[in-house]
Design a protein around this motif. Structure first.
Motif, short mmCIF file in Angstrom:
data_model
loop_
_atom_site.label_atom_id
_atom_site.label_comp_id
_atom_site.label_asym_id
_atom_site.label_seq_id
_atom_site.Cartn_x
_atom_site.Cartn_y
_atom_site.Cartn_z
N TYR A 433 0.86 -1.18 0.00
CA TYR A 433 0.00 0.00 0.00
C TYR A 433 0.90 1.24 0.00
O TYR A 433 1.73 1.42 0.90
CB TYR A 433 -0.92 0.01 1.22
N ILE A 450 -7.47 4.71 3.69
CA ILE A 450 -6.22 4.31 4.33
C ILE A 450 -5.28 5.52 4.36
O ILE A 450 -4.89 6.03 3.31
CB ILE A 450 -5.56 3.15 3.58
N ALA A 452 -1.72 7.47 6.03
CA ALA A 452 -0.41 7.27 6.65
C ALA A 452 0.06 8.59 7.25
O ALA A 452 -0.04 9.64 6.60
CB ALA A 452 0.60 6.77 5.62
N ILE A 492 -8.39 3.48 8.16
CA ILE A 492 -7.19 2.79 8.65
C ILE A 492 -6.04 3.79 8.72
O ILE A 492 -5.76 4.49 7.74
CB ILE A 492 -6.80 1.62 7.73
N ASP A 494 -2.18 3.95 9.03
CA ASP A 494 -0.93 3.19 8.96
C ASP A 494 0.15 3.96 9.71
O ASP A 494 0.55 5.04 9.30
CB ASP A 494 -0.54 3.00 7.49
N THR A 496 3.18 2.83 10.26
CA THR A 496 4.48 2.32 9.85
C THR A 496 4.72 2.64 8.39
O THR A 496 3.87 2.37 7.56
CB THR A 496 4.58 0.80 10.04
N ASN A 523 11.63 -1.96 7.11
CA ASN A 523 10.57 -1.13 7.65
C ASN A 523 11.14 -0.04 8.54
O ASN A 523 12.11 -0.25 9.25
CB ASN A 523 9.60 -1.99 8.48
N VAL A 555 -2.69 0.51 12.53
CA VAL A 555 -1.84 -0.55 11.98
C VAL A 555 -0.42 -0.41 12.49
O VAL A 555 0.23 0.62 12.29
CB VAL A 555 -1.86 -0.53 10.43
N ASN A 556 0.04 -1.45 13.20
CA ASN A 556 1.44 -1.65 13.57
C ASN A 556 2.11 -0.47 14.27
O ASN A 556 3.14 0.03 13.79
CB ASN A 556 2.26 -2.04 12.34
N THR A 582 -0.44 -5.36 9.70
CA THR A 582 -0.24 -4.80 8.36
C THR A 582 -1.55 -4.28 7.82
O THR A 582 -2.64 -4.68 8.26
CB THR A 582 0.31 -5.85 7.38
N VAL A 583 -1.43 -3.37 6.85
CA VAL A 583 -2.64 -2.83 6.21
C VAL A 583 -3.37 -3.94 5.47
O VAL A 583 -4.61 -4.02 5.48
CB VAL A 583 -2.27 -1.69 5.25
#
Length: 598
Positions: A433, A450, A452, A492, A494, A496, A523, A555-556, A582-583
């Motif tokens: 993603y 989603i 980030a 969502i 993210d 990470t 990562n 997520v994470n 994870t996504v």
């Protein structure tokens, strides 16, 4: 050393003193094998500029010397303190962009100041701004150049341009530009053919010798050419009794020491690390700060002013095959011989040759290629560079530097308070993603938004992040309504970031992507930290979204973030169903839960 001392408005002999004691101390305490210590142009320029603004080096030379030595002492104290307290990160606020602009502006001012010696001008401004310097160059006064006095006026030639009678000496101009051309030519030869590095290294000394002989031979005829005159023989005299620790100029010496200390420390460590990287060894930054600081403190007590690692001297060391700091002892020994036996030979060294040497040295500080690269890569860095350049050129050296540092700090605050947030999409046939704006292959996942976050979540940016994510939600709902797509159900976040990019292009090899996924080092955490304001923001955001029948999933989060969330009991309100590694797992699991059970 003599040239740089004149740049700091100090007696030429102080430049030689500063090339004797500091190298000996550094050879014992320093960690670099190639760093050659001595006076440098930037520190000399800044010291001369700041002190000359309050005290004249010609009207009160003793007081000026006292302030210079005291500023050197405070510079050493500051540098050693940084090393002792391990506060070297403070010099990182002088970014590369800031230094590129600062050094270029300083180089232009230094070069223009040398027109005094290059043109044989007697009365010249002590200011270090572009307009006063250029005014002094074209000041229309009838003056006598060099040592010409009284009846010798008729023998001294001046340059006449129309009705304007300029205070220039044609003998000085011919000699100055002749040797300047020679120095620049040797510099270009060494740049184009690095194996001939010794050509440019030997050129300044060769110029001094040839010009001194020339002036000695024609001294009875060349009245327009000024020369150094008497230089005392002998070792560095003690100057501990000249340190100035009270009075109206104490604040000036502290400020001058602070600024010259930062600049010389930055240059010295940068030069040391540059040559260490070429030979694959490490330079201890804190040890370097201690060494440079202690040698300046000791130098201030032995008639020396601020010194640090010089790039040109270090380059000569490196190309000559030096492998240890003993090269500084060899340098000090050569200066010792000069101080004890060779000083009378410099009596007829013309000032114009010192000006030509300085101009040649500072030209290398103007890095227009680096400025062009800043323009192409980062406009904000280019702005900091230009602020530094024009600030030094038209305002003053310390204020120009302060403006550039201020712009750099503003950039840091801007990044902290306004972090980047992006909408992610799925790369077809993968579990990857990435940003929809940067990757044309990425596509939106129906019913999911989603996001980030590409920074830690702190009190300084938590409110902005909440408002920005809610704006993303509104914009996504408007887009869905216009295109009649599936209703938005889940957001969502993210926490990470993943390294799936080389040179801004996606890696298409699926096998390589699988290899990256298997490697934990591929990562890096975008949300590397969170504080209580950030935790409160996530709770508030979850409540706002729940009222709109939207699910919030994280997520994470990294270990430190998870630990704080656990201690704050936010995990209890979120529930484990709102946390995924994870996504891809989050999308698959949540989408499966929406399907009707048979």
């Amino acid at each position: 050393g003599i040239s740089y001392a004149k740049l700091a408005n100090l007696p030429p002999i102080v430049g030689l003193y500063s090339s004797f004691v500091p190298p000996l101390i550094y050879s014992v305490l320093g960690s670099s094998r190639h760093l050659a210590v001595g006076p440098v142009s930037i520190a000399s320029l800044v010291m001369g500029t700041m002190l000359s603004g309050s005290v004249s080096s010609t009207d009160d030379p003793i007081l000026y010397l006292q302030l210079a030595f005291t500023a050197t002492f405070f510079a050493g104290v500051f540098q050693a303190s940084l090393g002792l307290l391990r506060l070297g990160f403070l010099i990182d606020f002088l970014s590369n962009a800031t230094l590129v602009g600062f050094m270029a502006g300083a180089a232009v001012i230094v070069a223009l100041q040398q027109l005094k010696g290059l043109l044989g001008i007697v009365h010249f401004t002590g200011k270090m701004q572009f307009v006063p310097v250029m005014t002094s160059v074209f000041d229309h006064k009838d003056e006598v150049s060099g040592f010409t006095k009284g009846k010798q006026l008729t023998k001294c030639s001046h340059v006449n341009i129309g009705l304007i009678h300029l205070q220039w000496s044609w003998q000085t101009i011919v000699m100055g530009f002749g040797f300047l051309l020679f120095l620049l030519t040797t510099r270009q030869i060494s740049i184009k053919k690095p194996k001939l590095f010794w050509v440019s290294a030997a050129a300044p000394l060769t110029s001094v010798i040839l010009s001194t002989i020339l002036v000695f031979c024609i001294k009875s005829k060349a009245h327009g050419i000024s020369y150094i005159g008497h230089l005392p023989k002998g070792l560095n005299p003690p100057s501990l009794n000249m340190l100035y620790f009270n009075g109206q100029y104490l604040a000036l010496t502290i400020k001058t020491g602070l600024i010259t200390g930062i600049l010389s420390l930055t240059e010295g460590i940068a030069v040391g690390r540059t040559f260490a990287s070429l030979q694959n060894y490490q330079v201890d930054g804190n040890k370097e700060m201690m060494a440079i600081g202690l040698m300046n403190m000791a130098g201030s007590c032995t008639s020396c002013y601020v010194t640090t690692g010089s790039f040109s001297r270090s380059a000569v060391n490196y190309n000559a095959g030096a492998q240890t700091a003993v090269s500084n002892i060899v340098l000090a020994a050569a200066v010792l011989v000069t101080l004890l036996f060779l000083m009378p030979l410099f009596y007829y060294t013309p000032n114009v040759i010192l000006a030509a040497i300085i101009i040649t040295a500072v030209i290398g500080l103007i890095d227009y290629r680096a400025a062009y690269k800043l323009w192409k890569v980062d406009k904000f860095d280019f702005l900091a560079c230009m602020c530094s350049f024009f600030g030094v050129l038209f305002i003053s050296v310390p204020l120009g530097l302060a403006i550039a540092v201020g712009v750099s700090i503003f950039k840091i605050l801007l990044h902290v308070t306004r972090p980047n947030t992006v909408v992610l999409g799925n790369i077809p046939r993968t579990q990857i993603y990435q940003s929809l704006n940067r990757y044309k292959e990425a596509s939106r996942v129906p019913s999911f938004l989603i996001l980030a976050i590409e920074s830690p979540i702190y009190f300084a940016n938590s409110t902005y992040l909440q408002e920005r994510m809610l704006r993303w939600v509104r914009e996504e709902e408007e887009r869905i309504n216009e295109s009649h797509e599936s209703t938005l159900k889940c957001i969502i976040i993210d926490m990470t970031g993943k390294l799936y990019e080389l040179c801004g292009k996606i890696i298409y090899s699926q096998e390589f992507l699988i290899c990256i996924l298997a490697n934990s080092e591929a990562n890096f955490s975008a949300v590397s930290a969170i504080d209580t304001s950030g935790i409160d923001m996530l709770c508030e955001l979850r409540k706002i979204l729940e009222k709109r029948s939207l699910q919030l999933v994280l997520v994470n989060p990294v270990g430190s973030v998870m630990e704080k969330m656990h201690k704050s009991k936010i995990l209890e309100s979120f529930g484990m169903s709102a946390m995924y590694l994870t996504v891809g797992e989050a999308v698959g699991d949540i989408a499966a839960s929406w399907k009707p059970q048979p």
